[in-house]
Design an enzyme around this catalytic site. Structure first.
Site, PDB file in Angstrom:
ATOM      1  N   ASN A 183       0.819  -1.209   0.000  1.00 20.68           N
ATOM      2  CA  ASN A 183       0.000   0.000   0.000  1.00 20.68           C
ATOM      3  C   ASN A 183       0.860   1.270   0.000  1.00 20.68           C
ATOM      4  O   ASN A 183       0.405   2.346   0.377  1.00 20.68           O
ATOM      5  CB  ASN A 183      -0.921   0.030   1.221  1.00 20.68           C
ATOM      6  CG  ASN A 183      -1.824  -1.180   1.302  1.00 20.68           C
ATOM      7  OD1 ASN A 183      -1.664  -2.038   2.157  1.00 20.68           O
ATOM      8  ND2 ASN A 183      -2.767  -1.273   0.383  1.00 20.68           N
ATOM      9  N   HIS A 187      -2.323  -6.404  -3.851  1.00 25.35           N
ATOM     10  CA  HIS A 187      -2.129  -5.212  -4.688  1.00 25.35           C
ATOM     11  C   HIS A 187      -0.719  -5.126  -5.270  1.00 25.35           C
ATOM     12  O   HIS A 187      -0.304  -4.061  -5.724  1.00 25.35           O
ATOM     13  CB  HIS A 187      -2.409  -3.946  -3.874  1.00 25.35           C
ATOM     14  CG  HIS A 187      -3.823  -3.827  -3.407  1.00 25.35           C
ATOM     15  ND1 HIS A 187      -4.902  -3.984  -4.251  1.00 25.35           N
ATOM     16  CD2 HIS A 187      -4.344  -3.562  -2.182  1.00 25.35           C
ATOM     17  CE1 HIS A 187      -6.022  -3.836  -3.560  1.00 25.35           C
ATOM     18  NE2 HIS A 187      -5.715  -3.578  -2.303  1.00 25.35           N
ATOM     19  N   HIS A 241      -0.531 -12.938   3.948  1.00 26.23           N
ATOM     20  CA  HIS A 241      -1.358 -11.785   3.584  1.00 26.23           C
ATOM     21  C   HIS A 241      -2.757 -12.316   3.282  1.00 26.23           C
ATOM     22  O   HIS A 241      -2.998 -12.894   2.222  1.00 26.23           O
ATOM     23  CB  HIS A 241      -0.736 -11.119   2.350  1.00 26.23           C
ATOM     24  CG  HIS A 241      -1.256  -9.758   2.080  1.00 26.23           C
ATOM     25  ND1 HIS A 241      -0.790  -8.642   2.748  1.00 26.23           N
ATOM     26  CD2 HIS A 241      -2.206  -9.307   1.234  1.00 26.23           C
ATOM     27  CE1 HIS A 241      -1.429  -7.567   2.309  1.00 26.23           C
ATOM     28  NE2 HIS A 241      -2.302  -7.949   1.391  1.00 26.23           N
TER      29      HIS A 241
HETATM   30 FE   LIG Z   1      -3.805  -6.479   0.919  1.00 24.63          FE
END
Ligand SMILES: [Fe+2]
Length: 252
Positions: free
Chosen positions: A32, A60, A143
């Site tokens: 992030n 991501h 994760h």
């Molecule tokens: Fe994530």
């Protein structure tokens, strides 16, 4: 670590935290970093330059396409191991630390909502064996959305890795513990970033998207910044963990 507020907190506090806790190696989840979503080569280098030894990623990982070629050659930035074999990069790194020890770092994705190409349970045994061939100190960043998946992986790996640390949900959990066979575990290390938010996003924007179902461009929030994480002690010879402590430090 989320966006510029998270990076700023690391700039201001990482070195003093390393000194205070006698840290030999620091691992950051950086998916992030780029304004709340993804990471760029420039940001990865910047984070490593702050005294971070390895960066893990997550669902991501590839939002910023320019990270692809970087991941192909990076020895310290890894993406989840159970993404498609077509994706660039690796899910395991072995990094040297300041005190001469080496740490194997593994990154895997849970299944709920995140849709990895392969279950993490299909790949983890080979990854752990590969890491342990290099060093007894192995840390897994799991994760995942589901607390149950993180707990199951930690129990499955108990005695085979130094630590299993959960990321992705951004909310630090109060369950840090050393499991019976010596693996440290926490369901979620928490978020280094703005806590006056909906897990890092400006609350008003997250609420608008949820209330209306319309597309809303998210922006990283700014307020309530703190560093959250976990400090793990282990034996350098065996890799066995002796303690894990969740930490939170206000940036104020
Ligand atoms: Fe994530």
């Amino acid at each position: 670590m989320v966006g510029a507020p998270g990076r700023g907190a690391l700039v201001r506090h990482l070195q003093s935290l390393r000194d205070e806790h006698g840290i030999d190696a620091c691992i950051v989840n950086g998916e992030n970093a780029a304004d709340g979503i993804g990471i760029t080569p420039r940001l990865a280098d910047q984070i490593l330059g702050l005294g971070v030894d390895a960066i893990t990623l997550g669902n991501h990982a590839f939002r910023r396409t320019e990270i692809g070629p970087y991941l192909e050659t990076s020895e310290r930035v890894i993406r989840p191991a159970n993404t498609s074999t077509a994706t660039p990069g690796r899910g395991l790194a072995v990094v040297a630390t300041g005190n001469g020890a080496r740490i194997g770092v593994i990154n895997v994705l849970g299944s709920l909502f995140l849709h990895p190409a392969t279950s993490m349970f299909e790949v983890i045994d080979d990854l752990v064996a590969e890491a342990r061939a290099e060093t007894p100190i192995v840390v897994v960043d799991v994760h995942a959305e589901a607390t149950s998946e993180k707990a199951a992986l930690a129990r499955y790996l108990d005695g085979r890795v130094t630590a299993v640390v959960g990321t992705h949900t951004h909310v630090q959990t109060s369950d840090a513990t050393v499991l019976p066979k010596g693996t440290a575990f926490i369901t979620d290390a928490g978020m280094t970033g703005p806590h006056d938010s909906v897990i890092g996003v400006e609350a008003e924007l997250a609420i608008r998207r949820m209330r209306t179902g319309l597309p809303v461009r998210f922006e990283t929030a700014q307020g309530g910044v703190r560093i959250e994480g976990a400090v793990i002690d282990c034996d350098a010879e065996t890799g066995r963990a002796s303690s894990i402590e969740a930490i939170r430090v206000s940036d104020a």
